[in-house]
Design a protein around this motif. Structure first.
Motif, PDB file in Angstrom:
ATOM      1  N   SER A 197      46.490   8.117  33.861  1.00  0.00           N
ATOM      2  CA  SER A 197      45.356   7.500  34.556  1.00  0.00           C
ATOM      3  C   SER A 197      44.351   8.515  35.072  1.00  0.00           C
ATOM      4  CB  SER A 197      45.872   6.657  35.724  1.00  0.00           C
ATOM      5  OG  SER A 197      46.613   7.469  36.619  1.00  0.00           O
ATOM      6  N   GLY A 198      44.736   9.782  35.138  1.00  0.00           N
ATOM      7  CA  GLY A 198      43.808  10.796  35.611  1.00  0.00           C
ATOM      8  C   GLY A 198      43.592  10.775  37.112  1.00  0.00           C
ATOM      9  N   THR A 199      44.607  10.342  37.872  1.00  0.00           N
ATOM     10  CA  THR A 199      44.453  10.257  39.329  1.00  0.00           C
ATOM     11  C   THR A 199      44.330  11.632  39.977  1.00  0.00           C
ATOM     12  OG1 THR A 199      46.865  10.088  39.464  1.00  0.00           O
ATOM     13  CG2 THR A 199      45.616   8.042  39.596  1.00  0.00           C
ATOM     14  N   THR A 200      44.801  12.670  39.301  1.00  0.00           N
ATOM     15  CA  THR A 200      44.696  14.025  39.854  1.00  0.00           C
ATOM     16  C   THR A 200      43.712  14.869  39.042  1.00  0.00           C
ATOM     17  OG1 THR A 200      46.608  14.730  38.526  1.00  0.00           O
ATOM     18  CG2 THR A 200      47.030  13.989  40.785  1.00  0.00           C
TER      19      THR A 200
END
Length: 371
Positions: A197-200
């Motif tokens: 998801s690319g949360t970081t």
């Protein structure tokens, strides 16, 4: 050796065919259910049988091989949920290729980022998504050609229909008895590259092997193959991808809703007597808040929710909305874990544990550690 006290072991009673190509396993399952309906479009009533997906998968694999695709090459896939999706996924697996499902919501920078990770040699695209991304894709030097769903050819693209339909005159139908998948090392060869998801930060490419997916497919399913299921999660996402493949490997009929619409969703439940719903919390919240009383929802017995926790008041509201609801189940997983590692099965009912994410799924070991 002794079991570690801080490890939780899932059941290991399920046999997993670790040496075979995942595509080969899926072809066996598709053949087993070949006379049954696999997918129905809830909006248009169009449908495709298991034999239809089987034939498309084998023909697509042959076409890819003729085009020079070899073991380990990547096929990008940018499309909304549509029937041809699984012919690409299973066919590419049969050819020994790696499939890379890509979010339909990516903008130019994100698309360039994820394709630079997987570097697909071909990109399969729906006409609507190609219209948006044609210029961006043309700038990718590693992409040889775009394969377009449907019969149209645009700007030098290839037609998916030409690659899979005998009626188009470009390929002859392959016989199941004569077809052979490419050999793979199931435990180490990558089958799918999905994106986190690319949360970081920006999305990362998650490499999932043939054995990873086979382990999931061979776990005990909750779905009753005689009952239709609704498919609404995007298939480029781990939840939709693994969930739909799991159902197809067990002969389930999926009724696909192209875009969430409460009225169509509830009408589909009534029409097909759907017994189990798989949702994310926002959809369940919307269903519970809807005041429509005109549909018979008594067929719904179980609701499986994932991606985020459910509040207790929403679980209570679900029991009001669906009068015969037995249980709202939650699970825990991640793209990096090949979807779910905790969940519920028929022999693990704990209706008194509201909010629980269940037990460890078969063939999985969890380690409890201090953070």
């Amino acid at each position: 050796m002794l079991r570690q006290p801080n490890y939780i072991y899932g059941p290991n009673t399920t046999l997993v065919p670790a040496t075979i190509n995942f595509g080969e396993y899926m072809l066996q399952q598709l053949w087993k259910h070949k006379d049954n309906t696999a997918l129905i479009n809830a909006a248009t009533e169009e449908r495709i049988t298991y034999s239809g997906i089987l034939q498309q998968s084998m023909n697509f694999a042959i076409s890819l091989t003729r085009m020079g695709i070899r073991k380990g090459d990547t096929i990008g896939l940018i499309s909304e949920n549509r029937f041809e999706y699984w012919g690409v996924v299973i066919g590419a697996a049969c050819a020994g290729a790696v499939v890379s499902p890509i979010s339909v919501g990516y903008v130019k920078g994100e698309l360039l980022h994820v394709t630079n990770i997987s570097k697909p040699k071909y990109i399969v695209c729906s006409p609507s998504l190609y219209k948006i991304h044609a210029q961006t894709i043309s700038s990718m030097k590693f992409v040889r050609k775009v394969i377009l769903f449907g019969g149209d050819k645009q700007n030098g693209t290839l037609s998916y229909n030409d690659m899979v339909l005998e009626t188009n005159g470009c390929i002859k139908n392959v016989k199941y008895e004569e077809f052979r998948c490419a050999e793979v090392a199931g435990q180490s060869d990558t089958l799918v590259v999905m994106y986190s998801s690319g949360t970081t930060g920006l999305p990362k490419g998650v490499m999932i092997t043939h054995l990873n997916i086979l382990t999931l497919m061979c776990s005990r399913g909750f779905a009753d193959p005689s009952k239709a299921l609704i498919s609404i999660s995007p298939w480029y996402h781990a939840m939709g991808f693994a969930g739909c493949l799991n159902g197809l490997s067990n002969g389930v009929c999926f009724v696909c809703i192209p875009k969430f619409d409460i009225d169509l969703y509830l009408r589909t439940i009534e029409k097909y007597k759907v017994a189990q719903l798989t949702v994310v919390p926002p959809i369940l919240v919307a269903l519970c808040k809807d005041q429509t009383k005109k549909y018979d929802l008594s067929s719904v017995l179980f609701i499986l929710s994932g991606a985020a926790p459910l509040r207790k008041d929403i679980i209570a509201a679900a029991h009001v909305k669906f009068p015969n609801l037995v249980m709202v189940m939650q699970g825990y997983g991640a793209t990096e874990l090949t979807l779910g590692v905790l969940g519920f099965f028929p022999d693990s009912f704990r209706v008194d544990k509201i909010g629980s994410v269940g037990v460890v799924v078969p063939n999985v070991v969890l380690k409890v550690t201090r953070l």
